[in-house]
Scaffold this motif. Structure first.
Motif, mmCIF file in Angstrom:
data_model
loop_
_atom_site.group_PDB
_atom_site.id
_atom_site.type_symbol
_atom_site.label_atom_id
_atom_site.label_comp_id
_atom_site.label_asym_id
_atom_site.label_seq_id
_atom_site.Cartn_x
_atom_site.Cartn_y
_atom_site.Cartn_z
ATOM 1 N N ARG A 265 -15.897 -1.843 -5.298
ATOM 2 C CA ARG A 265 -14.713 -1.285 -4.644
ATOM 3 C C ARG A 265 -14.462 0.150 -5.106
ATOM 4 O O ARG A 265 -13.365 0.678 -4.969
ATOM 5 C CB ARG A 265 -13.492 -2.155 -4.954
ATOM 6 N N PRO B 16 -5.342 8.247 -7.839
ATOM 7 C CA PRO B 16 -5.949 6.921 -7.641
ATOM 8 C C PRO B 16 -6.938 6.617 -8.767
ATOM 9 O O PRO B 16 -7.551 7.527 -9.331
ATOM 10 C CB PRO B 16 -6.696 7.063 -6.301
ATOM 11 N N GLU C 114 -3.488 0.473 -7.584
ATOM 12 C CA GLU C 114 -4.711 1.255 -7.754
ATOM 13 C C GLU C 114 -4.424 2.747 -7.931
ATOM 14 O O GLU C 114 -5.274 3.595 -7.665
ATOM 15 C CB GLU C 114 -5.646 1.044 -6.558
ATOM 16 N N CYS D 108 -4.141 3.440 -0.586
ATOM 17 C CA CYS D 108 -4.602 2.442 -1.553
ATOM 18 C C CYS D 108 -3.446 1.518 -1.918
ATOM 19 O O CYS D 108 -2.283 1.803 -1.619
ATOM 20 C CB CYS D 108 -5.167 3.101 -2.807
ATOM 21 N N GLU D 109 -3.771 0.411 -2.567
ATOM 22 C CA GLU D 109 -2.753 -0.484 -3.098
ATOM 23 C C GLU D 109 -1.972 0.233 -4.204
ATOM 24 O O GLU D 109 -2.522 1.073 -4.926
ATOM 25 C CB GLU D 109 -3.411 -1.739 -3.682
ATOM 26 N N GLU E 62 0.823 -1.210 0.000
ATOM 27 C CA GLU E 62 0.000 0.000 0.000
ATOM 28 C C GLU E 62 0.861 1.265 0.000
ATOM 29 O O GLU E 62 2.025 1.250 0.416
ATOM 30 C CB GLU E 62 -0.927 0.020 1.212
ATOM 31 N N ILE F 103 -14.164 4.001 -5.195
ATOM 32 C CA ILE F 103 -13.913 4.987 -4.147
ATOM 33 C C ILE F 103 -14.947 6.111 -4.224
ATOM 34 O O ILE F 103 -15.429 6.476 -5.285
ATOM 35 C CB ILE F 103 -12.473 5.546 -4.212
ATOM 36 N N GLN G 68 -11.361 0.268 -8.053
ATOM 37 C CA GLN G 68 -10.203 -0.510 -7.646
ATOM 38 C C GLN G 68 -10.304 -1.933 -8.205
ATOM 39 O O GLN G 68 -11.335 -2.592 -8.093
ATOM 40 C CB GLN G 68 -10.120 -0.549 -6.120
#
Length: 365
Positions: free
Chosen positions: A116, A97, A136, A132-133, A37, A118, A101
């Motif tokens: 997922r 982002p 993503e 976030c990952e 992340e 946002i 996701q």
């Protein structure tokens, strides 16, 4: 690097109207919990119709929207911390982002990715920090400010998806009909022009159309008068017939359809056989729709038009990377109408609700 323990953010305390946008000054800063992340210090936001619809309980989400959710889907910021296994980013990178996701390569957004999303299914970006990952987020162009980059994940991505992610795909010389002068339509016009296509813009305001032409003409490849055409539908009610007149009877190859029930019939009739009506909005829900439009048999209209009509969401992560490169090479910059301070987010929402904006509405954080 040390971080504050608290941050400013907004939550939706209710979704009856914009009074539910609640400002919090001492919310906890989200923490990196997984080694892949990244922690982003949000620098700018931009608003989209989706944000307004979620805040006013008009978004037909395929998932429950959590109580007290942090709103807003589109942002840009700077990476301030990374997990131990992060390889794609480093501290100091400027990123945006992606909204859905997990939407990385599929042509269509899967239900899992929508669940997922946002600012809708999970916490949004109306906050000073966001986690976030690494998969993503995407790096933003060096030539883009944070305000510019905050428009990439939805407005530009939806426009790109409308023109390049589905069949048929945009070709040089095609004609793209863009309804209105909001974010997605102007983004689509820019993408079309740098691709060697022609555009037709519609609006009920001649001053907005004139402004749009002035902003778009540096991107035109060829004679501006032939490449960028306009229709003031306050004066030309049968704008579908005007599109056929402009295209010498052929019709448009693509329509960026954001009006919904109030405009989709004319959009379909504007399109050539085999052309694409890319439906990405339904803004006419905010307006009174004449009875004769509501009574139109759309199934019959679609059948005899021979055109493709499909719902369009944002493009996937791989397409978005290609889009960002194309925008940078093409010298495209977003059209930003007005910038609000973070503390005035509610006023920014109201400005969007009033429907008088031209291009994008941004917020500095």
């Amino acid at each position: 690097m040390s971080f504050p323990k608290t941050m400013k953010r907004y939550v939706l305390s209710h979704r009856n109207d914009l009074s539910g946008l609640t400002f919090e000054q001492d919310a906890p800063v989200p923490q990196i919990e997984k080694p892949t992340e990244i922690l982003i210090n949000i620098k700018a936001l931009s608003l989209n119709a989706r944000d307004l619809q979620i805040a006013t309980n008009q978004y037909p989400a395929p998932h429950p929207i959590p109580d007290g959710i942090v709103p807003v889907s589109d942002a840009s910021g700077e990476v301030v911390a990374v997990g131990d296994d992060v390889t794609d980013f480093k501290v100091g990178d400027r990123v945006t982002p992606i909204i859905f996701q997990g939407h990385h390569q599929d042509e269509d957004v899967t239900l899992d990715s929508m669940n997922r999303g946002i600012g809708g299914a999970r916490a949004g970006v109306a906050a000073e920090y966001f986690v976030c990952e690494q998969s993503e987020a995407l790096k933003i162009p060096k030539s883009f400010s944070h305000q510019d980059a905050s428009t990439l994940a939805i407005a530009y991505s939806t426009a790109w998806s409308s023109l390049y992610s589905h069949h048929p795909r945009l070709q040089a010389g095609d004609t793209v009909l863009c309804l209105g002068t909001g974010g997605v339509s102007l983004c689509a016009a820019q993408i079309a022009l740098i691709s060697g296509a022609k555009v037709i813009l519609t609006s009920s305001s001649q001053s907005k159309l004139d402004r749009a032409v002035d902003l778009l003409k540096p991107l035109a490849k060829g004679d501006v008068a032939d490449t960028i055409r306009t229709i003031d539908y306050s004066k030309i009610d049968k704008w579908d017939e005007e599109v056929h007149r402009i295209t010498e009877g052929k019709g448009s190859d693509f329509v960026i359809e954001i009006g919904g029930r109030g405009t989709i019939g004319k959009s379909i009739r504007s399109t050539r056989r085999g052309g694409l009506v890319a439906v990405s909005g339904y803004l006419s829900i905010y307006k009174d729709i004449p009875k004769e439009i509501l009574e139109e048999d759309l199934a019959q209209t679609i059948l005899y038009s021979g055109s493709y009509v499909r719902g369009v969401f944002v493009c996937n992560r791989e397409d978005e990377k290609r889009m960002i490169s194309a925008l940078e090479v093409g010298g495209v910059k977003p059209v930003i109408d007005k910038v609000f301070a973070f503390e005035n987010l509610k006023e920014a929402y109201q400005y969007m609700a009033d429907g008088k904006h031209f291009g994008k509405i941004c917020i500095t954080v």
